[in-house]
Enzyme design. Structure first.
Site, PDB file in Angstrom:
ATOM      1  CB  THR A 202      -0.875   0.072   1.096  1.00 30.80           C
ATOM      2  OG1 THR A 202      -1.537  -1.118   1.447  1.00 30.80           O
ATOM      3  CG2 THR A 202      -1.534   1.178   1.322  1.00 30.80           C
ATOM      4  N   GLY A 232      -9.955  -3.447   2.005  1.00 27.13           N
ATOM      5  CA  GLY A 232      -9.187  -3.788   3.456  1.00 27.13           C
ATOM      6  C   GLY A 232      -9.358  -2.501   4.089  1.00 27.13           C
ATOM      7  N   GLY A 256      -5.124  -5.078   6.728  1.00 26.48           N
ATOM      8  CA  GLY A 256      -5.979  -3.962   6.919  1.00 26.48           C
ATOM      9  C   GLY A 256      -7.347  -4.550   7.962  1.00 26.48           C
TER      10      GLY A 256
HETATM   11  N1  GLY Z   1      -3.654  -1.960   4.602  1.00 23.94           N
HETATM   12  C1  GLY Z   1      -3.829  -2.551   2.900  1.00 23.94           C
HETATM   13  C2  GLY Z   1      -5.133  -3.866   3.015  1.00 23.94           C
HETATM   14  O1  GLY Z   1      -4.989  -4.620   4.309  1.00 23.94           O
HETATM   15  O2  GLY Z   1      -6.207  -3.948   1.353  1.00 23.94           O
END
Ligand code: GLY
Length: 351
Positions: A202, A232, A256
């Site tokens: 990310t 997420g 996430g």
């Molecule tokens: N932090 C990104 C996700 O889990 O989609």
């Protein structure tokens, strides 16, 4: 259960610290974990903090801020570079797809001066979801648009719909699919011996300008090979991003689900509101998340999650810090003069 003698001294100290968290000694606990990113205040100077893949994003954002751009315009233009770059397979064009091979993108933005936000989730076909999230904020009375509605909105604003699945991402997805099961008809190449990986990635980028204005953006293709429709933390205000113009800005990368469960971004900004420095504020929440992670499927050993989270925070005074559950996390800071990648503080040396 692992005996004390099996733990490194640092891990042992931390294990005790986590156990003591219920006693409310959060600040003391956070002070005892490994630190590699304490920084002096940068009062009156612009600051940009980003995840480790954000070096070009922070460079562009700082140049725009120095030229007088709004902090949100700057960070979105910064992360657009990464969203449009097919070599970063965690974000935007070229991001790894869901389990059916469709790329679904999540993003949110938050603008400190107006205390406003916008977000998109499960958006297909658009290279720069952060720009669409910004338009949701600017051109609608809503915060979050998802799926086909988000795509229709983007197209109404002139965004081009394209195939986001690059050859590299398609091949990675196929290898993952082939290794899923021995009892299906997809033949794998197990003689190579490679593990089927499910990378997460990310980009988060937050900015403070000389006037003390804050903004932030988070954008991702989410967990690789996710169930279609899985969303997420990255498009969830309060989880994947939070900005309070009187306090600071914060964003996470990593698992996430853990950021959503903990309302992580809101909590870290509240920690800063109560006087904690950015790094302490981030470490305190990571300690809490470790202590609350008790399901066996989420543990690599007692007390240690089998996932990582990376946190990035900047406060109103220009102090910044980053922290992760496990050693090895990096982040990027542009302090108005230099743009450098640094090591994040952490709780555990290893899993
Ligand atoms: N932090 C990104 C996700 O889990 O989609």
């Amino acid at each position: 259960m692992k005996r004390d003698s099996d733990l490194s001294r640092r891990d042992f100290l931390r294990a005790g610290l986590v156990a003591g968290l219920a006693g409310g000694a959060a600040a003391r606990l956070a002070a005892s974990v490994a630190r590699e990113s304490i920084e002096p205040a940068q009062r009156g100077m612009p600051v940009i903090i980003a995840s480790g893949n954000g070096l070009r994003a922070s460079e562009r954002a700082m140049a725009m801020i120095k030229a007088g751009a709004d902090t949100l315009d700057a960070v979105v233009a910064g992360v657009n570079i990464v969203e449009e770059d097919p070599s970063d397979m965690s974000v935007g064009y070229g991001g790894l797809p869901n389990e059916r091979g469709d790329v679904e993108l999540d993003s949110c933005v938050m603008h400190g001066p107006t205390y406003n936000a916008g977000a998109v989730a499960s958006l297909r076909g658009i290279k720069t979801p952060s720009s669409v999230a910004k338009l949701v904020m600017e051109r609608t009375d809503h915060i979050l648009l998802v799926g086909p509605g988000a795509l229709a909105f983007a197209k109404a604003h002139g965004f081009e719909e394209v195939d986001l699945l690059t050859d590299n991402a398609r091949r990675a997805w196929l290898r993952w699919k082939e290794r899923l099961s021995k009892s299906d008809d997809w033949l794998d190449d197990e003689e190579i011996g490679a593990e089927a990986e499910r990378p997460t990635g990310t980009i988060n980028c937050c900015a403070l300008n000389e006037k003390g204005e804050l903004s932030g953006v988070t954008t991702t293709s989410g967990l690789a090979y996710k169930i279609p429709g899985r969303v997420g933390d990255s498009p969830i205000i309060g989880a994947g991003l939070y900005v309070d113009n009187d306090v600071g800005a914060f964003g996470p990368t990593g698992r996430g689900e853990a950021a959503i469960m903990s309302c992580g971004s809101r909590i870290v900004v509240e920690n800063m509101h109560r006087g904690m420095k950015p790094e302490d504020a981030a470490l305190e929440l990571l300690q809490r998340i470790c202590a609350k992670t008790t399901e066996k499927r989420l543990l690599s050993s007692p007390g240690k999650p089998n996932f990582n989270l990376n946190f990035y925070a900047v406060n109103k005074d220009g102090e910044y810090g980053a922290a992760a559950i496990y050693r090895g996390g990096t982040y990027v800071v542009h302090d108005g003069t230099t743009n450098t990648r640094k090591q994040s503080a952490y709780i555990y040396e290893g899993r």
